[in-house]
Design a protein around this motif. Structure first.
Motif, mmCIF file in Angstrom:
data_model
loop_
_atom_site.group_PDB
_atom_site.id
_atom_site.type_symbol
_atom_site.label_atom_id
_atom_site.label_comp_id
_atom_site.label_asym_id
_atom_site.label_seq_id
_atom_site.Cartn_x
_atom_site.Cartn_y
_atom_site.Cartn_z
ATOM 1 N N TYR A 136 0.806 -1.216 0.000
ATOM 2 C CA TYR A 136 0.000 0.000 0.000
ATOM 3 C C TYR A 136 0.839 1.266 0.000
ATOM 4 O O TYR A 136 0.359 2.330 -0.344
ATOM 5 N N THR A 137 2.092 1.155 0.431
ATOM 6 C CA THR A 137 2.954 2.335 0.478
ATOM 7 C C THR A 137 4.268 2.023 -0.226
ATOM 8 O O THR A 137 4.642 0.860 -0.413
ATOM 9 N N GLU A 178 7.150 2.609 1.016
ATOM 10 C CA GLU A 178 8.031 2.026 2.033
ATOM 11 C C GLU A 178 7.795 0.520 2.168
ATOM 12 O O GLU A 178 8.750 -0.257 2.290
ATOM 13 N N ASP A 179 6.517 0.123 2.150
ATOM 14 C CA ASP A 179 6.205 -1.310 2.214
ATOM 15 C C ASP A 179 6.751 -2.036 0.991
ATOM 16 O O ASP A 179 7.319 -3.126 1.100
#
Length: 87
Positions: free
Chosen positions: A19-20, A22-23
């Motif tokens: 979802y991000t 960073e993820d």
């Protein structure tokens, strides 16, 4: 106990549905780590050289693909550019 290949599948699914940014970065790095482990295991295996070579090439291509994803995602974070997320 989970096999390494099972964890690699989980990492790939998590990277796909991140979802991000960073993820996605985290999961692509996990994939790179797991592929590196598999590559080292193949190199150490007692298999014919041709089999080891073809499997190594395949894994190295996948490593390069995920390394490119990490580079692109890192660039997006560093420049704070807008990213259109494509499933």
């Amino acid at each position: 106990m989970m096999r390494a290949s099972e964890y690699l599948e989980i990492c790939q699914e998590c990277a796909l549905y991140a979802y991000t940014i960073e993820d996605a970065l985290y999961w692509h790095n996990e994939i790179i780590t797991e592929l590196s482990i598999e590559l080292n295991q193949i190199c150490a295996a007692r298999w014919p050289a041709t089999v080891k070579a073809s499997m190594s090439i395949s894994l190295e291509e996948r490593l390069a693909h995920h390394a490119a994803a990490v580079s692109q995602l890192t660039a997006v974070l560093e420049t704070n550019e807008r990213l259109s997320w494509q499933p």
